[in-house]
Design a protein around this motif. Structure first.
Motif, PDB file in Angstrom:
ATOM      1  N   LEU A 253       0.825  -1.211   0.000  1.00 51.06           N
ATOM      2  CA  LEU A 253       0.000   0.000   0.000  1.00 51.06           C
ATOM      3  C   LEU A 253       0.862   1.264   0.000  1.00 51.06           C
ATOM      4  O   LEU A 253       0.558   2.236  -0.700  1.00 51.06           O
ATOM      5  CB  LEU A 253      -0.927  -0.009   1.222  1.00 51.06           C
ATOM      6  CG  LEU A 253      -2.022  -1.080   1.237  1.00 51.06           C
ATOM      7  CD1 LEU A 253      -2.803  -1.026   2.543  1.00 51.06           C
ATOM      8  CD2 LEU A 253      -2.968  -0.918   0.052  1.00 51.06           C
ATOM      9  N   LEU A 256       2.583   1.851  -3.355  1.00 49.16           N
ATOM     10  CA  LEU A 256       1.634   2.340  -4.354  1.00 49.16           C
ATOM     11  C   LEU A 256       1.056   3.708  -3.979  1.00 49.16           C
ATOM     12  O   LEU A 256       0.101   4.171  -4.599  1.00 49.16           O
ATOM     13  CB  LEU A 256       0.494   1.328  -4.525  1.00 49.16           C
ATOM     14  CG  LEU A 256       0.905  -0.041  -5.095  1.00 49.16           C
ATOM     15  CD1 LEU A 256      -0.289  -0.998  -5.113  1.00 49.16           C
ATOM     16  CD2 LEU A 256       1.488   0.091  -6.495  1.00 49.16           C
ATOM     17  N   ASN A 257       1.616   4.333  -2.934  1.00 43.19           N
ATOM     18  CA  ASN A 257       1.189   5.659  -2.472  1.00 43.19           C
ATOM     19  C   ASN A 257      -0.258   5.696  -2.004  1.00 43.19           C
ATOM     20  O   ASN A 257      -0.932   6.725  -2.105  1.00 43.19           O
ATOM     21  CB  ASN A 257       1.412   6.718  -3.563  1.00 43.19           C
ATOM     22  CG  ASN A 257       2.880   6.990  -3.825  1.00 43.19           C
ATOM     23  OD1 ASN A 257       3.671   7.060  -2.890  1.00 43.19           O
ATOM     24  ND2 ASN A 257       3.239   7.115  -5.095  1.00 43.19           N
ATOM     25  N   LEU A 258      -0.736   4.576  -1.469  1.00 43.86           N
ATOM     26  CA  LEU A 258      -2.096   4.518  -0.939  1.00 43.86           C
ATOM     27  C   LEU A 258      -2.132   4.747   0.568  1.00 43.86           C
ATOM     28  O   LEU A 258      -3.173   5.100   1.122  1.00 43.86           O
ATOM     29  CB  LEU A 258      -2.731   3.157  -1.269  1.00 43.86           C
ATOM     30  CG  LEU A 258      -2.888   2.841  -2.765  1.00 43.86           C
ATOM     31  CD1 LEU A 258      -3.448   1.438  -2.961  1.00 43.86           C
ATOM     32  CD2 LEU A 258      -3.788   3.873  -3.436  1.00 43.86           C
ATOM     33  N   VAL A 259      -1.022   4.510   1.246  1.00 43.61           N
ATOM     34  CA  VAL A 259      -0.911   4.726   2.690  1.00 43.61           C
ATOM     35  C   VAL A 259       0.411   5.432   2.950  1.00 43.61           C
ATOM     36  O   VAL A 259       1.427   5.099   2.331  1.00 43.61           O
ATOM     37  CB  VAL A 259      -0.955   3.390   3.468  1.00 43.61           C
ATOM     38  CG1 VAL A 259      -0.650   3.622   4.941  1.00 43.61           C
ATOM     39  CG2 VAL A 259      -2.310   2.727   3.323  1.00 43.61           C
ATOM     40  N   HIS A 260       0.391   6.396   3.852  1.00 37.72           N
ATOM     41  CA  HIS A 260       1.634   7.106   4.162  1.00 37.72           C
ATOM     42  C   HIS A 260       1.609   7.558   5.618  1.00 37.72           C
ATOM     43  O   HIS A 260       0.609   8.078   6.105  1.00 37.72           O
ATOM     44  CB  HIS A 260       1.809   8.327   3.266  1.00 37.72           C
ATOM     45  CG  HIS A 260       2.993   9.166   3.640  1.00 37.72           C
ATOM     46  ND1 HIS A 260       4.287   8.764   3.396  1.00 37.72           N
ATOM     47  CD2 HIS A 260       3.067  10.376   4.274  1.00 37.72           C
ATOM     48  CE1 HIS A 260       5.122   9.690   3.840  1.00 37.72           C
ATOM     49  NE2 HIS A 260       4.409  10.676   4.369  1.00 37.72           N
TER      50      HIS A 260
END
Length: 394
Positions: A253, A256-260
């Motif tokens: 995640l 894929l730059n979905l969680v940071h």
């Protein structure tokens, strides 16, 4: 009993020897290539990690922490240029330095400074199709190489096959100017099976995944704390699976730059996870097994996955979507192999140490002693790095 403790202490010393900043322990050299109708532009983003920064600073000739003198900037840029090789259609092409940007020496020492060097080269006259070959041999002993081609802004330029060797020090690109790339028989054969490029990306990031784990003190200490409490191979499989599933989710995640989450949040949480699991082994050994331990391994594994992602994102500069997925796959496999390189020998060592006693009662106490002394050592290391992380936050 002394022999068992000596075995365990020796292993923990080996693990703790790699306490460097594991995301910043190499010289990351990322090259992006831009194709125009009459020339090529190559930009090198050079990021020295904290471990190798002193060597690089000495090579450049820097003294002090202020801006780098222009003469030293030019001298080092030419040194880099001499370590690069570019050819088009088997003819060597000269690289001309057109711009350079340097951080301060202090930023490089902290592992946050990027050197940006931009070169251009003429595109020779000829037919519409061309084959580019690029090699980077700069600082091979400490470097990690990445190469990618940018999507052309000119619709008359078409990008064909891209192929790299395993460490990406050599790169090949087929492209055309004013027409489509005509694939050769060799190119067709490669794409009919497993593309060489795919294997190169997976292999490159697999190696980096293994390297990331073997140089990641926090992940190793946490995994070792988990293993110290298991007594059977089945217990090991269950707890490692819980940890693997969790960190694989957040690694993917985040990549894929979905969680940071910011580093100043992730690092203290990872250090706290080491302390929690180790102290649980010492003071609540009964709860260090079963569902509670599996839940802890999964919960903290989510944050460790975000830590793994930091090492992966550092390497994924301007990679296209398909390459990103291959990079995640290769890096994840490398992470798991890196874990097993450490965990399986530790588990076997503990089994051997616990088998030194033949009396059932004394064996139980002996095993608990090994678990507690090893976990106490890990807890102290975790507390130290938790303090370092919290100081960094403040």
């Amino acid at each position: 009993m002394k022999r068992g403790w000596l075995f365990l202490a020796g292993f923990l010393l080996v693990v703790s020897a790699s306490v460097c900043a594991h995301r910043l322990d190499e010289y990351l050299e990322a090259t992006t290539i831009s194709v125009a109708r009459d020339h090529l532009t190559l930009q090198l983003r050079l990021t020295p990690g904290v471990t190798v920064a002193p060597q690089l600073i000495a090579d450049i000739g820097i003294s002090g922490d202020g801006p780098i003198p222009y003469s030293l900037q030019q001298s080092y840029a030419q040194q880099v240029r001499r370590d690069l090789r570019l050819s088009i259609d088997d003819a060597a092409q000269p690289l001309r330095l057109i711009s350079e940007t340097y951080p301060t020496a202090e930023a490089m020492r902290n592992g946050v400074g990027d050197i940006l060097l931009t070169f251009d080269a003429p595109l020779p006259a000829g037919g519409p199709t061309h084959r580019l070959a690029f090699e980077n041999h700069h600082q091979r002993a400490i470097a990690v190489y990445l190469v990618n081609c940018l999507v052309p802004g000119d619709p008359r330029i078409s990008i064909g096959a891209q192929n790299r060797n395993v460490d990406q020090s050599r790169y090949q690109l087929d492209f055309s100017v004013g027409g489509m790339v005509q694939p050769t028989h060799a190119t067709v054969a490669r794409h009919a099976s497993q593309p060489v490029d795919d294997r190169g990306i997976i292999g490159t990031f697999f190696v980096r995944g293994v390297h990331h784990i073997l140089n990641g003190y926090d992940h190793l200490l946490f995994a070792c704390a988990l293993v110290l409490a298991v007594t059977t191979l089945w217990d090991l499989v269950k707890v490692v699976t819980a940890f693997t599933v969790a960190h694989s989710i957040t690694l993917t995640l985040a990549a894929l730059n979905l969680v940071h989450l910011p580093t100043n949040v992730i690092e203290p949480l990872i250090s706290a996870s080491i302390v929690f699991v180790a102290l649980q082994n010492v003071f609540c050994p009964g709860s260090a097994r079963g569902r509670g331990r599996l839940l802890a391994a999964f919960f903290f594994g989510l944050f460790h996955g975000l830590g793994f992602a930091g090492g992966l994102l550092d390497m994924m500069h301007a990679m296209p979507g398909t390459a990103v997925l291959l990079a995640i796959l290769g890096f994840s496999l490398g992470v798991e192999i890196g874990h097993q390189i450490v965990l399986l020998p530790l588990f076997g060592l503990l089994r051997c140490a616990r088998g030194l006693r033949c009396n059932v009662v004394s064996r139980v106490h002996y095993s608990m002693g090994l678990q507690r002394i090893g976990s106490a050592s890990i807890a102290m290391a975790g507390l130290y790095y938790l303090g370092v992380a919290l100081i960094g936050v403040s």
